[in-house]
Write a protein that holds these residues in place. Structure first.
Motif, PDB file in Angstrom:
ATOM      1  N   PRO A 168       0.861  -1.394   0.012  1.00  0.00           N
ATOM      2  CA  PRO A 168       0.188  -0.083  -0.085  1.00  0.00           C
ATOM      3  C   PRO A 168       0.827   1.179   0.084  1.00  0.00           C
ATOM      4  CG  PRO A 168      -0.845  -1.616   1.497  1.00  0.00           C
ATOM      5  CD  PRO A 168       0.713  -2.141   1.194  1.00  0.00           C
ATOM      6  N   GLU A 169       2.105   1.236   0.594  1.00  0.00           N
ATOM      7  CA  GLU A 169       2.903   2.580   0.573  1.00  0.00           C
ATOM      8  C   GLU A 169       3.446   2.730  -0.825  1.00  0.00           C
ATOM      9  OE1 GLU A 169       6.383   3.556   3.520  1.00  0.00           O
ATOM     10  OE2 GLU A 169       7.057   2.015   2.257  1.00  0.00           O
ATOM     11  N   VAL A 170       3.727   1.775  -1.551  1.00  0.00           N
ATOM     12  CA  VAL A 170       4.365   2.100  -2.806  1.00  0.00           C
ATOM     13  C   VAL A 170       3.228   2.379  -3.719  1.00  0.00           C
ATOM     14  CG1 VAL A 170       5.273   0.941  -5.043  1.00  0.00           C
ATOM     15  CG2 VAL A 170       6.397   0.587  -2.467  1.00  0.00           C
ATOM     16  N   ALA A 171       1.919   1.835  -3.505  1.00  0.00           N
ATOM     17  CA  ALA A 171       0.791   2.259  -4.381  1.00  0.00           C
ATOM     18  C   ALA A 171       0.563   3.833  -4.171  1.00  0.00           C
ATOM     19  CB  ALA A 171      -0.482   1.300  -4.146  1.00  0.00           C
ATOM     20  N   ASP A 172       0.679   4.037  -2.814  1.00  0.00           N
ATOM     21  CA  ASP A 172       0.399   5.530  -2.528  1.00  0.00           C
ATOM     22  C   ASP A 172       1.234   6.292  -2.943  1.00  0.00           C
ATOM     23  OD1 ASP A 172      -1.525   7.208  -0.862  1.00  0.00           O
ATOM     24  OD2 ASP A 172       0.692   7.820   0.104  1.00  0.00           O
ATOM     25  N   VAL A 173       2.572   5.772  -3.077  1.00  0.00           N
ATOM     26  CA  VAL A 173       3.912   6.834  -3.697  1.00  0.00           C
ATOM     27  C   VAL A 173       3.429   6.925  -5.020  1.00  0.00           C
ATOM     28  CG1 VAL A 173       6.144   7.029  -4.057  1.00  0.00           C
ATOM     29  CG2 VAL A 173       5.484   6.388  -1.666  1.00  0.00           C
ATOM     30  N   VAL A 174       3.101   6.070  -5.781  1.00  0.00           N
ATOM     31  CA  VAL A 174       2.813   5.922  -7.200  1.00  0.00           C
ATOM     32  C   VAL A 174       1.510   7.147  -7.481  1.00  0.00           C
ATOM     33  CG1 VAL A 174       1.894   4.665  -9.321  1.00  0.00           C
ATOM     34  CG2 VAL A 174       3.810   3.915  -8.050  1.00  0.00           C
ATOM     35  N   ALA A 175       0.482   6.913  -6.687  1.00  0.00           N
ATOM     36  CA  ALA A 175      -0.620   7.865  -6.855  1.00  0.00           C
ATOM     37  C   ALA A 175      -0.169   9.185  -6.676  1.00  0.00           C
ATOM     38  CB  ALA A 175      -1.699   7.128  -5.964  1.00  0.00           C
ATOM     39  N   HIS A 176       0.542   9.404  -6.044  1.00  0.00           N
ATOM     40  CA  HIS A 176       0.911  11.099  -5.619  1.00  0.00           C
ATOM     41  C   HIS A 176       2.129  11.405  -6.157  1.00  0.00           C
ATOM     42  CE1 HIS A 176      -1.980   9.975  -2.205  1.00  0.00           C
ATOM     43  NE2 HIS A 176      -2.394  11.285  -2.420  1.00  0.00           N
TER      44      HIS A 176
ATOM     45  N   ALA B 203      -3.216  10.013 -16.873  1.00  0.00           N
ATOM     46  CA  ALA B 203      -2.823  11.431 -17.252  1.00  0.00           C
ATOM     47  C   ALA B 203      -2.119  12.156 -16.271  1.00  0.00           C
ATOM     48  CB  ALA B 203      -4.019  12.126 -17.806  1.00  0.00           C
ATOM     49  N   PHE B 204      -2.176  11.589 -15.044  1.00  0.00           N
ATOM     50  CA  PHE B 204      -1.300  12.364 -13.957  1.00  0.00           C
ATOM     51  C   PHE B 204       0.104  12.075 -13.927  1.00  0.00           C
ATOM     52  CE2 PHE B 204      -5.633  11.895 -12.619  1.00  0.00           C
ATOM     53  CZ  PHE B 204      -6.161  12.940 -12.522  1.00  0.00           C
ATOM     54  N   HIS B 205       0.768  11.216 -14.522  1.00  0.00           N
ATOM     55  CA  HIS B 205       2.069  10.944 -14.589  1.00  0.00           C
ATOM     56  C   HIS B 205       2.840  11.075 -15.859  1.00  0.00           C
ATOM     57  CE1 HIS B 205       0.870   7.568 -11.664  1.00  0.00           C
ATOM     58  NE2 HIS B 205       1.363   8.467 -10.788  1.00  0.00           N
ATOM     59  N   ARG B 206       4.055  11.906 -15.688  1.00  0.00           N
ATOM     60  CA  ARG B 206       4.903  11.760 -16.936  1.00  0.00           C
ATOM     61  C   ARG B 206       5.586  10.616 -16.751  1.00  0.00           C
ATOM     62  NH1 ARG B 206       7.315  17.717 -16.566  1.00  0.00           N
ATOM     63  NH2 ARG B 206       5.495  19.001 -16.581  1.00  0.00           N
ATOM     64  N   ARG B 207       6.067   9.808 -17.756  1.00  0.00           N
ATOM     65  CA  ARG B 207       6.856   8.643 -17.806  1.00  0.00           C
ATOM     66  C   ARG B 207       8.137   8.854 -18.449  1.00  0.00           C
ATOM     67  NH1 ARG B 207       3.941   3.759 -17.163  1.00  0.00           N
ATOM     68  NH2 ARG B 207       1.750   4.274 -16.388  1.00  0.00           N
ATOM     69  N   HIS B 208       9.067   8.272 -17.793  1.00  0.00           N
ATOM     70  CA  HIS B 208      10.465   8.522 -17.968  1.00  0.00           C
ATOM     71  C   HIS B 208      10.982   7.036 -18.072  1.00  0.00           C
ATOM     72  CE1 HIS B 208      10.232  12.756 -17.140  1.00  0.00           C
ATOM     73  NE2 HIS B 208       9.310  12.408 -16.268  1.00  0.00           N
ATOM     74  N   GLY B 209      10.748   6.362 -19.127  1.00  0.00           N
ATOM     75  CA  GLY B 209      11.504   4.816 -19.301  1.00  0.00           C
ATOM     76  C   GLY B 209      12.783   4.791 -19.851  1.00  0.00           C
ATOM     77  N   SER B 210      13.621   4.001 -19.204  1.00  0.00           N
ATOM     78  CA  SER B 210      14.957   3.943 -19.873  1.00  0.00           C
ATOM     79  C   SER B 210      15.296   2.465 -20.024  1.00  0.00           C
ATOM     80  CB  SER B 210      15.883   4.819 -19.292  1.00  0.00           C
ATOM     81  OG  SER B 210      15.863   4.277 -17.883  1.00  0.00           O
ATOM     82  N   ASP B 211      16.339   2.273 -20.646  1.00  0.00           N
ATOM     83  CA  ASP B 211      16.981   0.769 -21.110  1.00  0.00           C
ATOM     84  C   ASP B 211      17.643   0.285 -19.736  1.00  0.00           C
ATOM     85  OD1 ASP B 211      17.505  -1.221 -22.287  1.00  0.00           O
ATOM     86  OD2 ASP B 211      18.604  -0.181 -24.150  1.00  0.00           O
ATOM     87  N   ASN B 212      17.850  -1.057 -19.848  1.00  0.00           N
ATOM     88  CA  ASN B 212      18.731  -1.533 -18.692  1.00  0.00           C
ATOM     89  C   ASN B 212      20.123  -1.057 -18.878  1.00  0.00           C
ATOM     90  OD1 ASN B 212      18.993  -3.319 -16.746  1.00  0.00           O
ATOM     91  ND2 ASN B 212      18.368  -5.224 -17.945  1.00  0.00           N
ATOM     92  N   ARG B 213      20.671  -1.122 -17.544  1.00  0.00           N
ATOM     93  CA  ARG B 213      22.082  -0.835 -17.377  1.00  0.00           C
ATOM     94  C   ARG B 213      22.359   0.719 -17.695  1.00  0.00           C
ATOM     95  NH1 ARG B 213      25.717  -4.999 -20.630  1.00  0.00           N
ATOM     96  NH2 ARG B 213      27.449  -3.857 -19.789  1.00  0.00           N
ATOM     97  N   VAL B 214      21.623   1.504 -17.469  1.00  0.00           N
ATOM     98  CA  VAL B 214      21.890   3.110 -17.271  1.00  0.00           C
ATOM     99  C   VAL B 214      21.348   3.511 -16.170  1.00  0.00           C
ATOM    100  CG1 VAL B 214      21.721   3.472 -19.900  1.00  0.00           C
ATOM    101  CG2 VAL B 214      19.760   3.360 -18.554  1.00  0.00           C
ATOM    102  N   GLU B 215      21.570   2.838 -15.084  1.00  0.00           N
ATOM    103  CA  GLU B 215      21.117   3.128 -13.644  1.00  0.00           C
ATOM    104  C   GLU B 215      21.511   4.554 -13.076  1.00  0.00           C
ATOM    105  OE1 GLU B 215      22.532   0.080 -14.171  1.00  0.00           O
ATOM    106  OE2 GLU B 215      20.962  -1.158 -14.093  1.00  0.00           O
TER     107      GLU B 215
END
Lengths: 261, 261
Positions: free
Chosen positions: B24-32, B50-62
């Motif tokens: 639930p903690e992580v679900a709450d963080v995602v929601a906010h 619509a509330f999230h901007r997503r910044h996906g990246s490839d593996n190995r660019v941590e």
């Protein structure tokens, strides 16, 4: 067999404390169980409900608790066998399989069994202080109730030789007052005095108490049976937080000093 | 400083797959959160909104991912830095602290940072097959991208000498095709051929595939980068399930053969 329909047995972990770390799967199992079996203080974390029969027991009676849970399931009850943290890490899942293997009622073998993972205490403690478990690590119980103390010392020496981060469960109790001190003394002969040590007591709960210290300065009397101890590798580092003088503890992913990267 | 209010950065772990293991903690963080930063396939597990901007990246660019997350937080965004499993076990939390320590924008030090634990892959894999991690264990990444292979072998030898159960993350990938085979070859010289081995791929997901085998018979080609490998201690046992020929894998809490207890 009496013709009673078979119940079920689900081994669950509540996480280290607050509901925010309780998985939806485990919440669902609790909601659909008829019987809750576990160590009293863990059961106390589940709100009382007219739908549950509670079977609280003392510490250190894991095997009889597992047998009770199996008997209840055979009698048709939907049983949740409750651990704190994760049920598979020094907790009730192994005790259940020991009970099943040692035999008892032949009907036990017919009970549908499921194990649901949870957030373990070491992960909550690590998150609380940063990321000390970010590289290879070892997890040991310091209890010598069920294994020889010499084996504990051997494993600590090997973990130090391998420069693993070390997580210690069950570091100390009234019945085992000296083991953590002896473990630290052994590690002091093998690891640097400045090695970071975290004593994380009751993480996430109202009486949480987290101490960040060093191997040289660590006082075992600071720990109790609700403390999870984390001992760094040669790479584990402190990083000042902005502002308040507090620090993060983390272990880099790579095995090289940060300055050399 | 431009006067923009400071944002925040929360490092989260989604658990190994299904929502039933998301706290639930992580679900709450995602929601906010306003911004989700992470490895693309992990972000894909979070429903689009619509509330999230997503910044996906490839593996190995941590590291660059962590820096992006810090920059976004400095610019006033509420950022969730997303891992699978637990963020502190071979995941983004350490990468974040590495980025913080290596410096960059001095404003990074002012970002409020929090780490939220999750159910790690090893705990889910263990629960799926029983309780193999019920006694002392070691957790290693088999990747030699960030540490020398000799260190991996040394740690495997010490873990075998200490008779720890062993959990292996990152056992194999297209870029590292031989490491798991080499690790198994080393362990075969030190441990009994009948030692139980679990290859747990994508536990909890639609394409889950779990193989229970032995150290002698384990075929590394059965594993891929989504596989968690568990290798038993001398005490780890198989226990037939009622009926279907399937087995549980568990390690007893005590270090004595079951027959001697």
């Amino acid at each position: 067999m009496t013709g009673t329909p078979m119940g079920s047995l689900t081994v669950i972990g509540l996480g280290p404390g607050p509901d925010r770390w309780l998985t939806p799967e485990v919440a669902d199992v609790v909601a659909h169980s008829t019987d809750l079996v576990g160590y009293g203080p863990y059961l106390d974390r589940i709100p009382h409900s007219a739908f549950h029969r509670r079977h609280g027991s003392d510490n250190r009676v894991e095997l009889s608790r597992a047998r009770l849970a199996l008997d209840l399931a055979v009698s048709g009850r939907r049983v949740a066998l409750v651990s704190g943290g994760d049920p598979g890490v020094f907790a009730m899942a192994s005790a259940l399989f020991e009970a099943l293997e040692s035999g008892g009622d032949p009907a036990w073998a017919e009970v549908p069994v499921r194990v649901c993972p949870g957030v373990s205490a070491m992960l909550a403690a690590a998150a609380r202080v940063g990321a000390p478990l970010g590289h290879d690590f070892c997890v040991l119980s310091l209890s010598d109730n069920l294994k020889p103390w010499d084996l504990v010392l051997k494993r600590l020496r090997l973990a130090a030789e391998g420069d693993f981060v070390i997580a210690l469960y069950n570091p100390i109790s009234k019945a085992r007052p000296w083991q953590l001190g002896a473990a630290l003394d052994t590690l002091r002969t093998l690891k640097a005095p400045a090695t970071p040590v975290v004593l994380a007591r009751a993480v996430g709960r109202h009486d949480e108490d987290v101490t960040i210290t060093t191997l040289a300065d660590c006082d075992p009397a600071t720990a109790d049976m609700r403390t999870l101890v984390l001992i760094g590798s040669s790479q584990t580092r402190l990083l000042p937080k902005g502002g308040d003088g507090d620090v993060w503890v983390y272990t880099p992913r790579s095995y090289t000093a940060v300055g050399d990267r």
